[in-house]
Design a protein around this motif. Structure first.
Motif, PDB file in Angstrom:
ATOM      1  N   LEU A 101      -6.143 -46.611 -12.442  1.00 19.06           N
ATOM      2  CA  LEU A 101      -5.860 -45.265 -11.478  1.00 19.06           C
ATOM      3  C   LEU A 101      -5.240 -44.189 -12.253  1.00 19.06           C
ATOM      4  N   LEU A 102      -6.034 -43.015 -12.262  1.00 16.51           N
ATOM      5  CA  LEU A 102      -5.504 -41.746 -12.811  1.00 16.51           C
ATOM      6  C   LEU A 102      -4.775 -41.173 -11.946  1.00 16.51           C
ATOM      7  N   HIS A 103      -3.466 -41.080 -12.102  1.00 18.24           N
ATOM      8  CA  HIS A 103      -2.366 -40.413 -11.224  1.00 18.24           C
ATOM      9  C   HIS A 103      -2.125 -39.002 -11.321  1.00 18.24           C
ATOM     10  N   ILE A 104      -2.381 -38.481 -10.207  1.00 19.22           N
ATOM     11  CA  ILE A 104      -2.241 -36.970 -10.158  1.00 19.22           C
ATOM     12  C   ILE A 104      -1.024 -36.362 -10.576  1.00 19.22           C
ATOM     13  N   ALA A 105       0.043 -36.949 -10.637  1.00 16.12           N
ATOM     14  CA  ALA A 105       1.259 -36.281 -11.145  1.00 16.12           C
ATOM     15  C   ALA A 105       1.209 -36.491 -12.767  1.00 16.12           C
ATOM     16  N   ASP A 106       0.737 -37.363 -13.229  1.00 23.83           N
ATOM     17  CA  ASP A 106       0.589 -37.494 -14.585  1.00 23.83           C
ATOM     18  C   ASP A 106      -0.256 -36.310 -15.150  1.00 23.83           C
ATOM     19  N   ALA A 107      -1.508 -36.107 -14.456  1.00 25.76           N
ATOM     20  CA  ALA A 107      -2.466 -35.046 -14.963  1.00 25.76           C
ATOM     21  C   ALA A 107      -1.895 -33.644 -15.055  1.00 25.76           C
ATOM     22  N   THR A 108      -0.910 -33.604 -13.895  1.00 25.55           N
ATOM     23  CA  THR A 108      -0.003 -32.486 -13.629  1.00 25.55           C
ATOM     24  C   THR A 108       0.851 -32.206 -14.692  1.00 25.55           C
ATOM     25  N   ALA A 109       1.602 -32.944 -15.043  1.00 20.54           N
ATOM     26  CA  ALA A 109       2.811 -33.170 -15.896  1.00 20.54           C
ATOM     27  C   ALA A 109       2.366 -32.867 -17.248  1.00 20.54           C
ATOM     28  N   THR A 118       9.506 -26.618 -18.352  1.00 20.52           N
ATOM     29  CA  THR A 118      10.401 -27.549 -18.304  1.00 20.52           C
ATOM     30  C   THR A 118      11.162 -27.756 -16.981  1.00 20.52           C
ATOM     31  N   ARG A 119      11.115 -26.452 -16.146  1.00 26.38           N
ATOM     32  CA  ARG A 119      11.457 -26.432 -14.680  1.00 26.38           C
ATOM     33  C   ARG A 119      10.514 -25.759 -13.881  1.00 26.38           C
ATOM     34  N   VAL A 120      10.110 -26.590 -12.750  1.00 23.60           N
ATOM     35  CA  VAL A 120       9.013 -26.147 -11.998  1.00 23.60           C
ATOM     36  C   VAL A 120       9.228 -26.440 -10.596  1.00 23.60           C
ATOM     37  N   GLY A 121       8.531 -25.350  -9.807  1.00 23.92           N
ATOM     38  CA  GLY A 121       8.671 -25.563  -8.427  1.00 23.92           C
ATOM     39  C   GLY A 121       7.603 -26.332  -7.777  1.00 23.92           C
ATOM     40  N   ASP A 132      10.915 -39.212  -3.485  1.00 21.59           N
ATOM     41  CA  ASP A 132      11.031 -39.233  -4.740  1.00 21.59           C
ATOM     42  C   ASP A 132       9.827 -39.706  -5.458  1.00 21.59           C
ATOM     43  N   PHE A 133       8.866 -40.096  -4.775  1.00 29.10           N
ATOM     44  CA  PHE A 133       7.884 -40.859  -5.546  1.00 29.10           C
ATOM     45  C   PHE A 133       7.170 -39.838  -6.379  1.00 29.10           C
ATOM     46  N   TYR A 134       7.129 -38.372  -6.194  1.00 28.85           N
ATOM     47  CA  TYR A 134       6.518 -37.683  -6.984  1.00 28.85           C
ATOM     48  C   TYR A 134       7.497 -36.850  -8.019  1.00 28.85           C
ATOM     49  N   THR A 135       8.538 -36.385  -7.314  1.00 24.14           N
ATOM     50  CA  THR A 135       9.604 -35.496  -8.179  1.00 24.14           C
ATOM     51  C   THR A 135      10.007 -36.552  -9.137  1.00 24.14           C
ATOM     52  N   SER A 136      10.403 -37.843  -8.950  1.00 27.72           N
ATOM     53  CA  SER A 136      11.021 -38.640  -9.825  1.00 27.72           C
ATOM     54  C   SER A 136       9.950 -38.987 -10.919  1.00 27.72           C
ATOM     55  N   GLU A 145      12.382 -30.760 -14.827  1.00 29.52           N
ATOM     56  CA  GLU A 145      13.025 -30.777 -13.727  1.00 29.52           C
ATOM     57  C   GLU A 145      12.318 -29.980 -12.567  1.00 29.52           C
ATOM     58  N   VAL A 146      12.350 -30.532 -11.296  1.00 26.41           N
ATOM     59  CA  VAL A 146      11.681 -30.163 -10.094  1.00 26.41           C
ATOM     60  C   VAL A 146      12.611 -29.271  -9.265  1.00 26.41           C
ATOM     61  N   VAL A 147      12.015 -27.998  -8.668  1.00 29.35           N
ATOM     62  CA  VAL A 147      12.779 -27.510  -7.789  1.00 29.35           C
ATOM     63  C   VAL A 147      11.796 -27.424  -6.277  1.00 29.35           C
ATOM     64  N   VAL A 148      12.624 -27.383  -5.278  1.00 28.21           N
ATOM     65  CA  VAL A 148      11.760 -27.628  -4.028  1.00 28.21           C
ATOM     66  C   VAL A 148      12.466 -26.609  -3.267  1.00 28.21           C
ATOM     67  N   PRO A 149      11.474 -26.015  -2.325  1.00 29.66           N
ATOM     68  CA  PRO A 149      12.280 -24.879  -1.302  1.00 29.66           C
ATOM     69  C   PRO A 149      13.085 -25.593  -0.382  1.00 29.66           C
ATOM     70  N   GLY A 150      13.828 -24.669   0.488  1.00 28.67           N
ATOM     71  CA  GLY A 150      14.813 -25.139   1.351  1.00 28.67           C
ATOM     72  C   GLY A 150      14.340 -25.755   2.447  1.00 28.67           C
ATOM     73  N   PRO A 151      14.836 -26.380   3.546  1.00 25.88           N
ATOM     74  CA  PRO A 151      14.351 -27.052   4.839  1.00 25.88           C
ATOM     75  C   PRO A 151      13.626 -26.087   5.491  1.00 25.88           C
ATOM     76  N   VAL A 152      13.771 -24.845   5.776  1.00 32.17           N
ATOM     77  CA  VAL A 152      12.951 -24.095   6.597  1.00 32.17           C
ATOM     78  C   VAL A 152      11.653 -23.801   5.980  1.00 32.17           C
ATOM     79  N   GLU A 153      11.513 -23.466   4.707  1.00 31.50           N
ATOM     80  CA  GLU A 153      10.296 -23.104   3.906  1.00 31.50           C
ATOM     81  C   GLU A 153       9.605 -24.417   3.756  1.00 31.50           C
ATOM     82  N   ARG A 154      10.259 -25.701   3.552  1.00 36.02           N
ATOM     83  CA  ARG A 154       9.565 -26.912   3.772  1.00 36.02           C
ATOM     84  C   ARG A 154       8.675 -27.089   4.756  1.00 36.02           C
ATOM     85  N   GLU A 155       9.393 -26.933   5.902  1.00 36.04           N
ATOM     86  CA  GLU A 155       8.695 -26.873   7.322  1.00 36.04           C
ATOM     87  C   GLU A 155       7.657 -26.106   7.578  1.00 36.04           C
TER      88      GLU A 155
END
Length: 231
Positions: A101-109, A118-121, A132-136, A145-155
């Motif tokens: 299985l070629l993992h999409i997160a691996d291809a991106t990372a 080293t720090r990505v949104g 955490d299956f993706y960010t971890s 390091e992964v930065v995610v938007p706030g709760p309103v933006e995530r929605e």
């Protein structure tokens, strides 16, 4: 050339992008009339989406594992899960098949590392951003390091994916909201932003912003083409 297996339909809007990218990648490498050797199983996304909303990841994993076995039986020599979110059940799928299985997160990372990021949104479905299956995987396996938007933006991001992009709708107002979120992540120190849902590239692209964007569909397909053509 080895046969690429594609587990698609989640949604079919992005799966057609995979098909195009895989074939264009092979043609660019080999020229002439060459195209990719692909086996595709496309599932009914309504079934998957319902299980996502119910939080029944076990059933979703079982469904996709069975579909992945069909891909392998049809002659595929590797597997791509053509969606970021359903990589949550990648372990169950891997256990059900004997091909890699070629993992999409691996291809991106791997590309992020090559580019010195080293720090990505991260933009994606609520599941991808909040669980955490993706960010971890990016943080623990690649030191990014992964930065995610706030709760309103995530929605907002999640709603646009399901209510618009998965339905084939591309709205200018939504593009502008996404671009503001991308700018906000950049202001928080993200050196780049991952388009961590395979439909997002329908809405925003590099021509829309100076912030470096990483299109997971394109990177996943690129990795698969390289794998298929490797000696």
């Amino acid at each position: 050339m080895r046969v690429i297996g594609l587990l698609g339909g989640m949604s079919w809007e992005s799966t057609q992008g995979y098909y195009r990218a895989l074939n264009e990648g092979v043609k660019a490498a080999l020229g002439g009339f060459h195209s990719a050797k692909i086996v595709i199983i496309s599932v009914d996304f309504a079934e998957i989406e319902a299980l996502q909303q119910q939080g029944d990841w076990q059933a979703a994993g079982d469904l996709l594992a069975s579909a992945a076995q069909n891909v392998e039986c049809a002659g595929a020599e590797c597997l791509l899960i053509a969606t970021n979110t359903m990589h949550k059940v990648a372990p169950a799928i891997e256990q059900a098949i004997t091909i890699p299985l070629l993992h999409i997160a691996d291809a991106t990372a791997e590309q992020l590392k090559l580019d010195g990021i080293t720090r990505v949104g991260l933009l994606g479905t609520r599941f991808t951003m909040e669980q955490d299956f993706y960010t971890s995987r990016l943080e623990e396996h690649f030191g990014i390091e992964v930065v995610v938007p706030g709760p309103v933006e995530r929605e907002v991001i999640h709603r646009v994916i399901f209510d618009e992009l998965c339905q084939g709708r591309v709205e200018e107002a939504s593009r502008q909201r996404y671009l503001k979120i991308i700018d906000s992540l950049y202001a928080q120190g993200a050196q780049a932003v991952i388009l961590g849902c395979t439909e997002i590239a329908m809405l925003v692209s590099q021509r829309d912003t100076v912030v470096p964007l990483y299109d997971t569909t394109a990177l996943h397909a690129q990795k698969a083409v390289a794998w298929s053509l490797a000696e």
